[in-house]
Scaffold this motif. Structure first.
Motif, PDB file in Angstrom:
ATOM      1  N   ASN A   1      -0.494  78.643 143.194  1.00 44.68           N
ATOM      2  CA  ASN A   1      -0.705  79.577 142.098  1.00 44.68           C
ATOM      3  C   ASN A   1      -2.126  79.498 141.556  1.00 44.68           C
ATOM      4  N   VAL A   2      -2.625  78.289 141.378  1.00 42.01           N
ATOM      5  CA  VAL A   2      -3.978  78.126 140.836  1.00 42.01           C
ATOM      6  C   VAL A   2      -5.008  78.732 141.787  1.00 42.01           C
ATOM      7  N   ILE A   3      -4.984  78.298 143.022  1.00 40.75           N
ATOM      8  CA  ILE A   3      -5.982  78.767 143.993  1.00 40.75           C
ATOM      9  C   ILE A   3      -5.699  80.211 144.398  1.00 40.75           C
ATOM     10  N   GLY A   4      -4.468  80.482 144.798  1.00 38.89           N
ATOM     11  CA  GLY A   4      -4.116  81.831 145.235  1.00 38.89           C
ATOM     12  C   GLY A   4      -4.257  82.864 144.142  1.00 38.89           C
ATOM     13  N   GLY A   5      -3.821  82.527 142.940  1.00 47.25           N
ATOM     14  CA  GLY A   5      -3.934  83.473 141.827  1.00 47.25           C
ATOM     15  C   GLY A   5      -5.373  83.836 141.528  1.00 47.25           C
ATOM     16  N   HIS A   6      -6.246  82.830 141.501  1.00 47.64           N
ATOM     17  CA  HIS A   6      -7.669  83.112 141.254  1.00 47.64           C
ATOM     18  C   HIS A   6      -8.281  83.928 142.398  1.00 47.64           C
ATOM     19  N   LEU A   7      -7.932  83.603 143.637  1.00 48.27           N
ATOM     20  CA  LEU A   7      -8.496  84.356 144.768  1.00 48.27           C
ATOM     21  C   LEU A   7      -8.019  85.809 144.780  1.00 48.27           C
ATOM     22  N   VAL A   8      -6.731  86.013 144.615  1.00 45.20           N
ATOM     23  CA  VAL A   8      -6.173  87.367 144.624  1.00 45.20           C
ATOM     24  C   VAL A   8      -6.770  88.201 143.485  1.00 45.20           C
ATOM     25  N   SER A   9      -6.764  87.645 142.293  1.00 50.97           N
ATOM     26  CA  SER A   9      -7.247  88.394 141.127  1.00 50.97           C
ATOM     27  C   SER A   9      -8.738  88.675 141.195  1.00 50.97           C
ATOM     28  N   THR A  10      -9.493  87.710 141.665  1.00 45.18           N
ATOM     29  CA  THR A  10     -10.940  87.921 141.776  1.00 45.18           C
ATOM     30  C   THR A  10     -11.260  88.963 142.842  1.00 45.18           C
ATOM     31  N   ALA A  11     -10.571  88.905 143.972  1.00 43.44           N
ATOM     32  CA  ALA A  11     -10.796  89.908 145.023  1.00 43.44           C
ATOM     33  C   ALA A  11     -10.500  91.312 144.491  1.00 43.44           C
TER      34      ALA A  11
ATOM     35  N   ILE B   1      -2.169  91.498 138.274  1.00 41.19           N
ATOM     36  CA  ILE B   1      -0.832  91.057 137.879  1.00 41.19           C
ATOM     37  C   ILE B   1       0.179  91.397 138.974  1.00 41.19           C
ATOM     38  N   ALA B   2       0.162  92.644 139.411  1.00 40.52           N
ATOM     39  CA  ALA B   2       1.108  93.082 140.441  1.00 40.52           C
ATOM     40  C   ALA B   2       0.928  92.280 141.729  1.00 40.52           C
ATOM     41  N   ALA B   3      -0.306  92.082 142.142  1.00 40.23           N
ATOM     42  CA  ALA B   3      -0.570  91.361 143.390  1.00 40.23           C
ATOM     43  C   ALA B   3      -0.155  89.895 143.292  1.00 40.23           C
ATOM     44  N   MET B   4      -0.408  89.262 142.158  1.00 41.71           N
ATOM     45  CA  MET B   4       0.016  87.866 142.012  1.00 41.71           C
ATOM     46  C   MET B   4       1.535  87.762 142.075  1.00 41.71           C
TER      47      MET B   4
END
Length: 155
Positions: A60-70, A94-97
Motif C-alpha cells: 500500500n505504501v509503495i504501490g499507493g504512492h506509485l499509482v497516485s503519482t503516475a 483513489i479509484a486506481a488505488m
C-alpha cells in the motif's frame, strides 16, 4: 491523562517518524536531489503509529504512492496545474488505488503535489519510489529493533 504505556508507544512511534523524515530530508540536502514529499509524513503516521493497518503495509505504501503519482503526472501533463487536473488526479488516484488494492490515504495527495511542484516523470522514481521504499525498509528495521512489532503484518 494518558497512561505511561500510551505515552511510551506514542513517543516510540514519533521517534520512528522523526528518524525517517530527518533521514530523507538530510539525504536531500546532502545530495541536492529530492527524496522527500509532504505526504511521506502522513505515511510515517501509518507505518509507525498503526503498523498493523492494511493501509500501512508495504504494498500500500509503495504501490499507493506509485499509482497516485503516475496518475498525477499524467493529468498534469495533459491539463497542467489546473483545478480540473487536481480534481481528476485525486479522483482517479483513489479509484486506481482501490482497484489495485494499494489504498494508502497519504498517497491521495500525490497528484496535488505533482501539479503544484510542476513535476515531470523522473519524480516517479525520485523522490516517490526511492522515498516510499526507504520508509518501508526503515520501518521494517525500526519495528524489529525497537518496538518488537511484526512489520509488515502477516495474515
Amino acid at each position: 491523562m494518558a497512561s505511561r504505556t500510551a505515552v511510551r508507544t506514542a513517543a516510540i512511534a514519533g521517534l520512528g517518524g522523526f528518524a525517517v523524515i530527518f533521514g530523507l530530508a538530510e539525504l536531500s540536502r546532502i545530495s541536492g536531489a529530492l527524496f522527500i514529499i509532504a505526504p511521506f509524513g502522513a505515511s510515517c503516521v501509518l507505518v509507525f503509529g498503526a503498523p498493523a493497518s492494511p493501509l500501512a503495509q508495504p504494498r500500500n505504501v509503495i504501490g499507493g504512492h506509485l499509482v497516485s503519482t503516475a496518475i498525477g503526472l499524467a493529468t498534469f501533463a495533459v491539463l497542467g496545474a489546473t483545478p480540473l487536473a487536481l480534481g481528476i488526479g485525486v479522483g482517479l488516484a483513489i479509484a486506481a488505488m482501490l482497484l489495485t488494492r494499494t489504498t494508502h490515504p497519504p498517497a491521495g495527495a500525490d497528484p496535488i503535489v505533482v501539479a503544484l511542484a510542476g513535476a515531470s516523470w523522473p519524480f516517479l522514481l525520485t523522490p516517490v519510489l526511492a522515498g516510499s521504499v526507504a520508509i518501508v525498509l526503515a520501518s521494517v528495521a525500526y519495528h524489529q529493533a525497537v518496538t518488537g512489532v511484526v512489520y509488515p503484518a502477516r495474515g
